[in-house]
Design a protein around this motif. Structure first.
Motif, PDB file in Angstrom:
ATOM      1  N   SER A  89       9.151 -23.188  27.820  1.00 15.63           N
ATOM      2  CA  SER A  89       9.394 -24.557  28.286  1.00 15.63           C
ATOM      3  C   SER A  89      10.105 -25.336  27.187  1.00 15.63           C
ATOM      4  O   SER A  89       9.686 -25.333  26.037  1.00 15.63           O
ATOM      5  CB  SER A  89       8.067 -25.233  28.642  1.00 15.63           C
ATOM      6  N   ASP A 105       2.097 -21.452  38.061  1.00 18.97           N
ATOM      7  CA  ASP A 105       2.458 -20.161  37.482  1.00 18.97           C
ATOM      8  C   ASP A 105       3.657 -20.278  36.546  1.00 18.97           C
ATOM      9  O   ASP A 105       4.114 -19.287  35.994  1.00 18.97           O
ATOM     10  CB  ASP A 105       2.737 -19.131  38.571  1.00 18.97           C
ATOM     11  N   LYS A 106       4.170 -21.484  36.381  1.00 23.61           N
ATOM     12  CA  LYS A 106       5.206 -21.757  35.401  1.00 23.61           C
ATOM     13  C   LYS A 106       4.692 -22.832  34.446  1.00 23.61           C
ATOM     14  O   LYS A 106       3.797 -23.595  34.786  1.00 23.61           O
ATOM     15  CB  LYS A 106       6.497 -22.242  36.078  1.00 23.61           C
ATOM     16  N   GLU A 107       5.274 -22.868  33.282  1.00 26.48           N
ATOM     17  CA  GLU A 107       4.818 -23.831  32.292  1.00 26.48           C
ATOM     18  C   GLU A 107       5.389 -25.217  32.597  1.00 26.48           C
ATOM     19  O   GLU A 107       6.604 -25.399  32.686  1.00 26.48           O
ATOM     20  CB  GLU A 107       5.241 -23.381  30.892  1.00 26.48           C
ATOM     21  N   HIS A 108       4.508 -26.187  32.772  1.00 24.71           N
ATOM     22  CA  HIS A 108       4.889 -27.581  33.023  1.00 24.71           C
ATOM     23  C   HIS A 108       4.574 -28.409  31.778  1.00 24.71           C
ATOM     24  O   HIS A 108       3.505 -28.267  31.190  1.00 24.71           O
ATOM     25  CB  HIS A 108       4.098 -28.160  34.198  1.00 24.71           C
ATOM     26  N   ILE A 145       9.909 -28.192  33.455  1.00 23.00           N
ATOM     27  CA  ILE A 145       9.285 -27.036  34.093  1.00 23.00           C
ATOM     28  C   ILE A 145      10.035 -25.810  33.618  1.00 23.00           C
ATOM     29  O   ILE A 145      11.247 -25.694  33.820  1.00 23.00           O
ATOM     30  CB  ILE A 145       9.327 -27.115  35.636  1.00 23.00           C
ATOM     31  N   HIS A 177       9.907 -21.347  32.716  1.00 25.87           N
ATOM     32  CA  HIS A 177       9.533 -20.084  33.343  1.00 25.87           C
ATOM     33  C   HIS A 177       8.413 -19.449  32.521  1.00 25.87           C
ATOM     34  O   HIS A 177       8.612 -19.061  31.370  1.00 25.87           O
ATOM     35  CB  HIS A 177      10.732 -19.151  33.427  1.00 25.87           C
ATOM     36  N   LEU A 178       7.236 -19.386  33.109  1.00 27.76           N
ATOM     37  CA  LEU A 178       6.053 -18.859  32.455  1.00 27.76           C
ATOM     38  C   LEU A 178       5.835 -19.543  31.112  1.00 27.76           C
ATOM     39  O   LEU A 178       5.536 -20.721  31.081  1.00 27.76           O
ATOM     40  CB  LEU A 178       6.185 -17.340  32.327  1.00 27.76           C
TER      41      LEU A 178
END
Length: 222
Positions: free
Chosen positions: A148, A119-122, A142, A144-145
């Motif tokens: 990144s 659920d977060k952008e990796h 990593i 937040h949403l």
């Protein structure tokens, strides 16, 4: 667990039938070890699986999400997180020097299941040798949403350490929309130029979401 006959308890079934014969809830119950006054370990395991909907969703749960479940305290949450992290690292260690990336679909399959759940952008790099064989996979950022930040120094430090000849960039869009943003395109170009200076080819940039992928190379963006 006292109301469950001894021979039907997860640990006893493991001893008698082997670990591969146990259901997910039984394996999780063994990991939890004990229940509480209201629920057995098996009932807690069933509640966890029902709460998160599936084993992959449970594996992606945070410490805060786990402890929000009644009956799961800090110790049990830590045990669950540690078990899934060990499983993840084992899978990654088995992957090393085994996979060969011949096309974008090969690269996508290395991360599709894992990143589609996030659920977060990796931002992940897949490191390859001169024969396009996978050396390792590394998460370098990593966010937040959809925010990144990727710095070339951090990314290429790992690639140089592993003596990588080439890289494939991967990141996920938690929204499921695979359309590259302006930031995605500019970041890709910046990293490609940095790699050229270092003699490390950036072969592709893959965006993952909703069990699908978008390849920059396939769409002529790299």
């Amino acid at each position: 667990m006292k109301d469950v006959p001894m021979e039907e308890r997860p640990r006893e079934r493991l001893k008698r039938h082997g670990v591969e014969r146990l259901a997910n809830k039984e394996l999780l119950a063994i990991l939890l070890r004990t229940g509480n006054r209201r629920e057995s370990a098996l009932s807690l395991a069933e509640k966890l699986l029902a709460r998160f909907g599936s084993l992959p969703n449970l594996a992606a749960a945070s410490f805060e999400e786990l402890t929000a479940v009644r009956g799961i305290g800090p110790a049990k949450a830590a045990d669950i997180l540690a078990a899934f992290e060990l499983a993840k690292r084992l899978a990654e260690s088995r992957m090393e020097f085994q996979g060969v990336v011949n096309c974008p679909a090969d690269a996508a399959q290395l991360v599709l299941r894992e990143l589609s759940l996030a659920d977060k952008e990796h931002f992940v790099i897949i490191m390859l040798n001169t024969k396009n064989r996978v050396i390792a996979k590394k998460t370098v950022s990593i966010g937040h949403l959809q925010a990144s930040l990727v710095h070339p120094r951090e990314m290429f430090k790992e690639a140089i350490k592993r003596s990588s000849a080439a890289l494939i960039l991967v990141h996920n869009h938690p929204s499921g929309d695979l359309t590259p943003s302006k930031e995605d395109i500019s970041t890709t170009e910046r990293l490609r130029e940095a790699g050229a200076v270092l003699g490390i080819d950036v072969l592709d940039h893959i965006i993952v979401g909703d069990n699908r992928y978008f390849s920059f190379r396939e769409h002529g963006l790299l």
